[in-house]
Design an enzyme around this catalytic site. Structure first.
Site, PDB file in Angstrom:
ATOM      1  N   LYS A   1     -17.933  -1.403   5.072  1.00 30.96           N
ATOM      2  CA  LYS A   1     -18.387  -2.244   4.172  1.00 30.96           C
ATOM      3  C   LYS A   1     -19.959  -2.316   3.948  1.00 30.96           C
ATOM      4  O   LYS A   1     -20.345  -2.477   2.946  1.00 30.96           O
ATOM      5  CB  LYS A   1     -17.818  -3.817   4.357  1.00 30.96           C
ATOM      6  CG  LYS A   1     -17.801  -4.781   3.280  1.00 30.96           C
ATOM      7  CD  LYS A   1     -16.916  -5.904   3.716  1.00 30.96           C
ATOM      8  CE  LYS A   1     -17.104  -6.867   2.281  1.00 30.96           C
ATOM      9  NZ  LYS A   1     -16.358  -8.163   2.745  1.00 30.96           N
TER      10      LYS A   1
ATOM     11  N   PHE B   1     -11.688  -7.809  13.158  1.00 32.04           N
ATOM     12  CA  PHE B   1     -10.650  -8.076  12.287  1.00 32.04           C
ATOM     13  C   PHE B   1     -10.261  -7.252  11.282  1.00 32.04           C
ATOM     14  O   PHE B   1     -11.006  -6.765  10.556  1.00 32.04           O
ATOM     15  CB  PHE B   1     -10.885  -9.490  11.463  1.00 32.04           C
ATOM     16  CG  PHE B   1      -9.789 -10.019  10.749  1.00 32.04           C
ATOM     17  CD1 PHE B   1      -8.690 -10.491  11.305  1.00 32.04           C
ATOM     18  CD2 PHE B   1      -9.918  -9.906   9.280  1.00 32.04           C
ATOM     19  CE1 PHE B   1      -7.328 -10.612  10.112  1.00 32.04           C
ATOM     20  CE2 PHE B   1      -9.048 -10.370   8.285  1.00 32.04           C
ATOM     21  CZ  PHE B   1      -7.658 -10.859   8.804  1.00 32.04           C
ATOM     22  N   GLN B   2      -9.092  -6.753  11.173  1.00 29.97           N
ATOM     23  CA  GLN B   2      -8.590  -5.894  10.222  1.00 29.97           C
ATOM     24  C   GLN B   2      -9.226  -4.632  10.642  1.00 29.97           C
ATOM     25  O   GLN B   2      -9.393  -3.595   9.643  1.00 29.97           O
ATOM     26  CB  GLN B   2      -8.671  -6.083   8.702  1.00 29.97           C
ATOM     27  CG  GLN B   2      -7.834  -7.208   8.425  1.00 29.97           C
ATOM     28  CD  GLN B   2      -7.467  -7.534   6.943  1.00 29.97           C
ATOM     29  OE1 GLN B   2      -8.322  -7.155   5.950  1.00 29.97           O
ATOM     30  NE2 GLN B   2      -6.297  -8.026   6.624  1.00 29.97           N
TER      31      GLN B   2
ATOM     32  N   GLU C   1       0.877  -1.314   0.124  1.00 29.22           N
ATOM     33  CA  GLU C   1      -0.098  -0.108  -0.031  1.00 29.22           C
ATOM     34  C   GLU C   1       0.669   1.248   0.006  1.00 29.22           C
ATOM     35  O   GLU C   1       0.561   2.179  -0.620  1.00 29.22           O
ATOM     36  CB  GLU C   1      -1.017   0.127   1.227  1.00 29.22           C
ATOM     37  CG  GLU C   1      -2.024  -0.933   1.161  1.00 29.22           C
ATOM     38  CD  GLU C   1      -1.884  -2.306   1.493  1.00 29.22           C
ATOM     39  OE1 GLU C   1      -0.610  -2.524   1.891  1.00 29.22           O
ATOM     40  OE2 GLU C   1      -2.506  -3.116   1.632  1.00 29.22           O
TER      41      GLU C   1
ATOM     42  N   MET D   1      24.332   9.496   3.208  1.00 31.84           N
ATOM     43  CA  MET D   1      24.152  10.875   3.920  1.00 31.84           C
ATOM     44  C   MET D   1      24.221  10.627   5.310  1.00 31.84           C
ATOM     45  O   MET D   1      24.799  11.351   6.055  1.00 31.84           O
ATOM     46  CB  MET D   1      22.790  11.313   3.497  1.00 31.84           C
ATOM     47  CG  MET D   1      22.508  12.916   4.013  1.00 31.84           C
ATOM     48  SD  MET D   1      23.896  13.942   3.163  1.00 31.84           S
ATOM     49  CE  MET D   1      22.836  14.255   1.805  1.00 31.84           C
TER      50      MET D   1
END
Lengths: 584, 187
Positions: A164, A114-115, A52, A482
């Site tokens: 959802k 969940f999630q 993602e 760096m």
């Protein structure tokens, strides 16, 4: 006539009505209804990323190279949290994004489902605005508002969190014209009195400088065109931040190069010594100003910015002008011309003679080597061999990024995509994918370091899947360059954890993904190798083995002013004071 | 001190704004912020203050227009003039924020706070508490044989003063609403 449809269908319709052609995303449980709708249409193209974070950076690359908002679709929970870095990056660099996240159904919210994650809570500080939509009746309108807010005023990322059950439920679709316009209507036009004061400053300035930033590019191509008119008509010198490269052409007569921590000597000394500073769409970032107390001590300053909170935030300016760069520059030019297009030409000529003296420092000179590829040499050759192409450059973060800004020249806006404010390693590869999607026939090169590249290298799979001929030009010094440079300057050359052990064989890695892999270590072979990379019709990982201990100069040490630059390794000893050492 | 003998940083009682925007004087300002009454708006405001390290001395919020879905947040904050300007600009950037009023510089204001004091005691202390409550025009809103609850409205300073007096007389609990403020007149 009202059109009844499911929330999921509504999302796709709203995106179409907003003119969206491509979305970057990754499916999951809480966005399945939306993916089902995407499957059943052909107007919007979905690019399947591998992570993602890659989706958000790809959308950023798309947005920055087109001026249009980037659109991201990810699932709830980890899908949303993985998108956080990209959204923070977009917020810092003012990139318009619309991020759609799935959420667990409304009746499960708060149950540690969940999630489930508190997406609007987590992303509140890293978005310009966000919404949790609990009612399908409000869904289409919210998406239209999201596009309005992402692209109006100072652009930025917005997020719409969609449970959802809201995707499954049916309601009437609200089109973009019927959607209630938000009260959010930032002021574009600058205050005429202040514009007049700025015109008077331009007319009398003896040592003027334009200091321009990403705001010019965000304001659109018209702003860059107006800037070029203004600079040509006044003959004043111009420098730009990392974000603003390309708004004024690098081949232009007034161009002094980038300013700031790794900016050019002539740009920084001109900032330090000027009597009139005209900041156009930049924000006095700490990489630019160095020590605030000694920042350009003798100048009167004007600042054009669309964000009220950027005015007088860091540096006090005598003439702050709230407004859109295009609009303000248009008014400014009109007033200045109406009053006779005056400047103090004799003084400005003297000022240029001083600047020409500073240019003689040749601060970008480096010690060439016949045996080892110097990173500066690699970029000089890349510039020489690609300048004629329709070229877009992305970068990762670190030494290579600064060298790219110093040694590559940008002639047009929207051609340079780099993570400035947040400094996100792993930005460049996915960003190059977003750019190539928007510009399929262009030459898109990600100038990378090997360590940054590893952070999102999974996106090579995306490049191969969509046949995107992105060139990954890795300047491989087997170091976090760096970090190593700062450890050398600040921490007694104790190189704690700043080397790249157990690197993959990048040629084999490319081949494993189905891309072309190349390696080059001899300066004599470099031109041919770069040409082979450019001419290959497909994604390439180019492993360019460079000098391992090269430092990036010029450098303003932390906490020092513009006139205290380090130009070479010989000047390094004791350069950073104790108080400067605590600064990043 | 300026030649006018007006304390540097003062603005409330002077005809001119004498504040130096770069002065490092710490000022207290009362801000009135009109926001959409929607989920998360208070979190946005509070998150701004905590995220950017600004102070909140007092914060009150309630809906003021049910049909228009508007709430008023009153914030008392402290900082240098530059920080106060930043706070106002940052508040103005929040999308559901409609108006930001710096009541401290916009003109004379009325600032009031409501407080409840629970004072337990018997005998002389109880009588003294009641007597002082009368002087302060506090109302008794609950009474038992061993305690009072006083209700008082006034400036924060008045409430502080009353609390100090009640402390030796058996003060056991205080609840304060924080400051609510409006500008005076129709300016």
């Amino acid at each position: 006539m009202t059109r009844q449809m499911s929330g999921a269908r509504m999302i796709v319709e709203a995106l179409k009505d907003q003119g969206v052609e491509v979305i970057f995303g990754y499916p999951g449980g809480a966005v399945l209804p939306i993916y089902d709708e995407i499957f059943q249409q052909n107007d919007i193209r979905h690019i399947l990323v591998r992570h993602e974070q890659g989706a958000v950076h790809a959308a950023e690359g798309y947005a920055r190279s087109t001026g249009k908002p980037g659109v991201v679709l990810v699932t709830s929970g980890p899908g949303a949290t993985n998108a956080v870095t990209g959204m923070t990056d977009a917020l810092m660099d003012s990139i318009p994004l619309v991020v759609l996240t799935g959420q667990v159904p409304t009746f499960m919210i708060g149950n540690d489902a969940f999630q489930e994650a508190d997406t609007v809570g987590i992303t509140r500080p890293c978005t310009k605005h966000n919404w949790l939509v609990k009612d399908t009746n409000r869904l289409a309108e919210t998406i239209h508002q999201a596009f309005h807010i992402a692209t109006t005023g100072r652009p930025g990322p917005v997020l719409v969190d969609i449970p959802k059950d809201v995707q499954f439920a049916t309601a009437a679709y609200t089109g973009p014209k019927a959607a209630r316009v938000s009260h959010y209507q930032p002021r574009l036009k600058g205050d005429p009195d202040r514009i007049l004061t700025l015109v008077e400053m331009i007319e009398t300035a003896e040592r003027p400088i334009f200091y321009t930033g990403g705001g010019v590019i965000n304001s659109g191509p018209r702003a860059s065109a107006l800037l070029r008119d203004l600079v040509a008509a006044t003959g004043f010198p111009l420098t730009s931040t990392l974000m603003g490269l390309g708004a004024y052409p690098a081949s232009g007569k007034s161009w002094l190069g980038m300013l700031g921590m790794h900016g050019l000597v002539e740009a920084n000394l001109a900032m330090h010594g000027c009597d009139v500073m005209i900041n156009i769409g930049a924000r006095f970032d700490d990489r630019i100003t160095g020590r605030i107390a000694d920042f350009s001590p003798k100048s009167r300053k004007a600042h054009i910015d669309i964000d009220q909170s950027s005015l007088n935030k860091v540096v006090h300016t005598e003439v702050p002008i709230l407004g859109d760069v295009s609009s303000v520059l248009e008014d400014l030019l009109a007033v200045w011309k109406a009053r006779g297009s005056k400047t103090n030409a004799a003084a400005v000529k003297k000022w240029w003679m001083q600047i020409e003296q500073w240019k003689k420092t040749r601060c970008l000179a480096y010690t060439a080597s016949p045996r080892i590829i110097k990173p500066q040499y690699a970029l000089e050759r890349l510039q020489a061999l690609t300048a004629g192409h329709d070229r877009y450059i992305t970068t990762e973060v670190g030494q290579h990024q600064m060298w790219a800004a110093q040694y590559l020249g940008f002639e047009a806006p929207n051609r340079w995509m780099t993570s400035g404010g947040l400094g996100t390693m792993g930005y460049g590869l996915p960003a190059s994918i977003g750019v190539q999607i928007a510009h399929p026939d262009a030459l898109v090169i990600n100038v990378a370091g090997e360590a940054s590249f590893l952070m999102n290298m999974q996106e090579m799979g995306t490049a191969v899947q969509y046949r995107l001929p992105v060139k990954q030009f890795i300047m491989n010094n087997e170091r976090l360059g760096m970090v190593r440079q700062w450890q050398e300057l600040l921490h007694g050359e104790r190189y704690s954890q700043s080397w790249s052990e157990a690197l993959p064989d990048f040629v084999k890695l490319a081949e494993a993904f189905g891309a072309k892999g190349m390696q080059c270590s001899d300066p004599a072979d470099l031109d041919d190798a770069i040409m082979e990379m450019i001419n290959h019709d497909g994604p390439v990982i180019f492993d360019c083995l460079v000098e391992k201990h090269e430092n990036c100069f010029p450098m303003i040490p932390s906490g020092e002013p513009h006139n205290k630059m380090i130009l070479s390794d010989g000047m390094v000893g004791g350069a950073i004071s104790e108080s400067g050492a605590v600064l990043v | 001190m300026s030649p006018l003998k007006i304390k540097k940083g003062s603005s409330r009682h002077s005809a001119y704004d004498l504040r130096d925007p770069n002065a490092d004087v710490i000022e207290t300002h009362t801000l009135g912020v009109i926001v959409d009454n929607e989920a998360g708006v208070l979190a946005r405001v509070i998150g701004l203050f905590s995220g950017r390290g600004y102070n909140i001395e007092s914060l009150t919020v309630a809906e003021i227009d049910h049909l228009g879905h508007r709430s008023r947040i009153t914030i008392v904050t402290t900082g240098t003039p530059q920080v106060i300007e930043q706070i106002k600009a940052q508040l103005g950037r929040i999308i559901p924020v409609h108006e930001v009023h710096d009541l401290t510089v916009e003109g004379p204001t009325v600032e009031r706070e409501l407080a409840l004091f629970k004072v337990a005691g018997k005998g002389d202390a109880r009588i003294e508490a009641l007597r002082l409550a009368e002087i302060f025009r506090a109302n008794v809103v609950d009474s038992t044989l061993e305690s009072f609850v006083f209700e008082m409205t006034g400036t924060s300073e008045k409430i502080d003063a009353f609390a100090e007096l009640m402390r030796p007389l058996g003060l056991s609990d205080i609840a304060r609403t924080g400051v609510a403020a409006l500008s005076r007149g129709m300016a």
